[in-house]
Design a protein around this motif. Structure first.
Motif, PDB file in Angstrom:
ATOM      1  N   PHE A  49      61.626  26.450  57.041  1.00  0.00           N
ATOM      2  CA  PHE A  49      60.663  25.712  57.863  1.00  0.00           C
ATOM      3  C   PHE A  49      61.356  24.553  58.579  1.00  0.00           C
ATOM      4  CE2 PHE A  49      57.750  22.176  58.471  1.00  0.00           C
ATOM      5  CZ  PHE A  49      56.715  22.774  59.182  1.00  0.00           C
ATOM      6  N   HIS A  50      62.179  23.800  57.856  1.00  0.00           N
ATOM      7  CA  HIS A  50      62.894  22.675  58.474  1.00  0.00           C
ATOM      8  C   HIS A  50      63.896  23.163  59.526  1.00  0.00           C
ATOM      9  CE1 HIS A  50      60.954  19.865  55.917  1.00  0.00           C
ATOM     10  NE2 HIS A  50      61.575  20.229  54.811  1.00  0.00           N
ATOM     11  N   GLY A  85      49.239  22.554  60.911  1.00  0.00           N
ATOM     12  CA  GLY A  85      48.901  23.522  59.888  1.00  0.00           C
ATOM     13  C   GLY A  85      47.913  24.571  60.352  1.00  0.00           C
ATOM     14  N   GLU A 116      61.971  23.925  62.589  1.00  0.00           N
ATOM     15  CA  GLU A 116      61.594  22.682  63.261  1.00  0.00           C
ATOM     16  C   GLU A 116      62.760  22.138  64.089  1.00  0.00           C
ATOM     17  OE1 GLU A 116      59.768  18.268  62.133  1.00  0.00           O
ATOM     18  OE2 GLU A 116      60.187  19.731  60.554  1.00  0.00           O
ATOM     19  N   GLN A 135      54.240  19.764  63.174  1.00  0.00           N
ATOM     20  CA  GLN A 135      53.910  20.193  61.817  1.00  0.00           C
ATOM     21  C   GLN A 135      52.422  20.517  61.703  1.00  0.00           C
ATOM     22  OE1 GLN A 135      55.486  17.622  58.767  1.00  0.00           O
ATOM     23  NE2 GLN A 135      57.592  17.941  59.421  1.00  0.00           N
ATOM     24  N   TYR A 167      52.510  26.031  55.355  1.00  0.00           N
ATOM     25  CA  TYR A 167      51.198  25.556  55.791  1.00  0.00           C
ATOM     26  C   TYR A 167      50.170  26.682  55.879  1.00  0.00           C
ATOM     27  CZ  TYR A 167      53.354  21.114  57.153  1.00  0.00           C
ATOM     28  OH  TYR A 167      54.000  19.906  57.144  1.00  0.00           O
ATOM     29  N   TYR A 170      55.634  23.656  65.371  1.00  0.00           N
ATOM     30  CA  TYR A 170      56.615  23.242  64.363  1.00  0.00           C
ATOM     31  C   TYR A 170      56.910  21.753  64.454  1.00  0.00           C
ATOM     32  CZ  TYR A 170      57.962  27.757  62.400  1.00  0.00           C
ATOM     33  OH  TYR A 170      57.969  28.945  61.707  1.00  0.00           O
TER      34      TYR A 170
END
Length: 387
Positions: free
Chosen positions: A163-164, A69, A167, A67, A378, A64
């Motif tokens: 997703f954020h 993929g 992260e 990032q 992703y 994460y």
């Protein structure tokens, strides 16, 4: 991408139940026949499998934060492995019952005469150890649960918000686990040799957890693919999984060599005692065996591009890595607790019991959600990953 569910075959579950039964029987017999050795087995297996879970949680956090993929399609596997952490928490709290069988610093008569243990007593005492265990596991469980919940919400709602959030949680997790697992390793393993000092031990133990956790993630991915799941898996994915094992094996080798070299060169009795106690057969052999299995074999076999993309080559390397991790922990625990290098049905039975429970937890959690995160931003990049 359509939803894909993992349904564990009944025979597989029955097999895990059989392994757990073997483990329970082994522990029951062991506590009656050789309690000291049984507690050593209990510590070794507890640490072994919680390391795999923590290593898996760290793996997904790194994905994460970077990032990445390529790995998005496979994140359910480390999530399922991290689900073992609550079970490990219970086991480590039970370990407090056997603290006197394992840790020299817990004996009041030793504390009364040993000035070094007296100096460490404000930190190394059973109540404070219990507090630390509760804090560490509470943080690990909380953060991995939040990450899992966020991941499942993403499957339903999609978008980038989850997703954020994942992260951000990952950034918090890697900071907390880097500190807490390092202290945890000192508490559980290094304090077995209460007079020993090493500034590299915690880092080496953390790298070992990351290495072997990544190896088990790779193994589960391969096994699922062989059984008709994760059809998007290709040689490029395998290459990236291999790079993790290859890179971490090198880092593990570096820390292992650095710890030994600095202690050998410094020649300080408080540091050299750890190796002196182990520099005789068969522990000397285990020292070299650990290096061969955890570093040399992965380094040589996973370096070529051809073998780094081959499931046939990767599976034996992963199996050897797992044997190597057992030897690494055995080398650290046995001379400080059991003293004699004993290995037999007790060790085999207890390991099989833990392996059965860990496998049961993983396959149950794999079946509780889509095997592929269908709305991960992703996911398409992961499915089309080629180089």
């Amino acid at each position: 991408m359509t939803e894909e569910r993992f349904v564990a075959p009944k025979n597989l579950k029955y097999f895990t139940y059989a392994l757990i039964t073997i483990g329970v029987i082994s522990f029951a017999i062991g506590f009656f026949t050789d309690p000291q050795r049984t507690w050593a087995n209990y510590l070794l297996n507890n640490f072994y499998f919680v390391s795999l879970a923590i290593g898996a949680a760290f793996f997904i956090s790194i994905q994460y934060i970077a990032q990445a993929g390529w790995s998005a399609a496979f994140k359910r596997i480390p999530e399922a492995m991290a689900a073992y952490i609550p079970f490990a928490a219970v086991f480590f709290l039970i370990l407090l019952i056997g603290v006197h069988s394992l840790y020299e610093w817990s004996h009041q008569e030793t504390l009364a005469t040993d000035r070094l243990i007296q100096h460490k007593a404000p930190f190394l005492n059973t109540p404070f150890l219990a507090v630390r265990l509760v804090i560490f596991f509470s943080l690990w469980i909380l953060l991995t649960k939040l990450m899992r919940q966020t991941s499942l919400k993403e499957d339903i709602e999609g978008g980038l918000a989850h997703f954020h959030r994942s992260e951000k949680l990952s950034k918090i997790f890697i900071f907390i686990v880097a500190v807490s697992f390092s202290v945890f390793a000192i508490d559980m393993l290094m304090s077995l040799e209460v007079h020993w000092f090493s500034t590299l031990f915690a880092a080496k133990t953390f790298i070992s957890a990351f290495l072997h956790g990544s190896a088990i993630i790779t193994l589960i991915v391969i096994l699922l693919h062989r059984n008709g799941h994760l059809n998007m898996l290709n040689r490029s994915h395998l290459h990236d999984f291999t790079r993790y094992m290859f890179m971490l094996a090198i880092v593990w080798g570096y820390f292992t060599f650095a710890q030994f070299m600095l202690i050998w060169y410094g020649n300080i009795p408080e540091e050299t005692a750890f190796y002196v106690h182990r520099w005789h057969s068969p522990y000397q052999f285990l020292f070299y065996a650990s290096i061969v299995l955890n570093w040399l074999i992965p380094f040589l076999l996973l370096m070529p591009r051809k073998t780094s993309r081959s499931k046939l080559a990767m599976i034996p390397v992963i199996v050897l890595l797992m044997i190597g991790y057992y030897i690494e922990l055995y080398y650290e625990i046995w001379p400080a607790t059991v003293h004699d290098a004993k290995f037999g049905l007790l060790e085999i039975g207890t390991f099989l019991g833990y392996a059965g429970l860990f496998s049961l937890v993983v396959i149950n959690y794999l079946g509780k959600a889509n095997l592929v995160p269908v709305k991960h931003p992703y996911l398409e990049e992961s499915m089309q990953h080629h180089f």
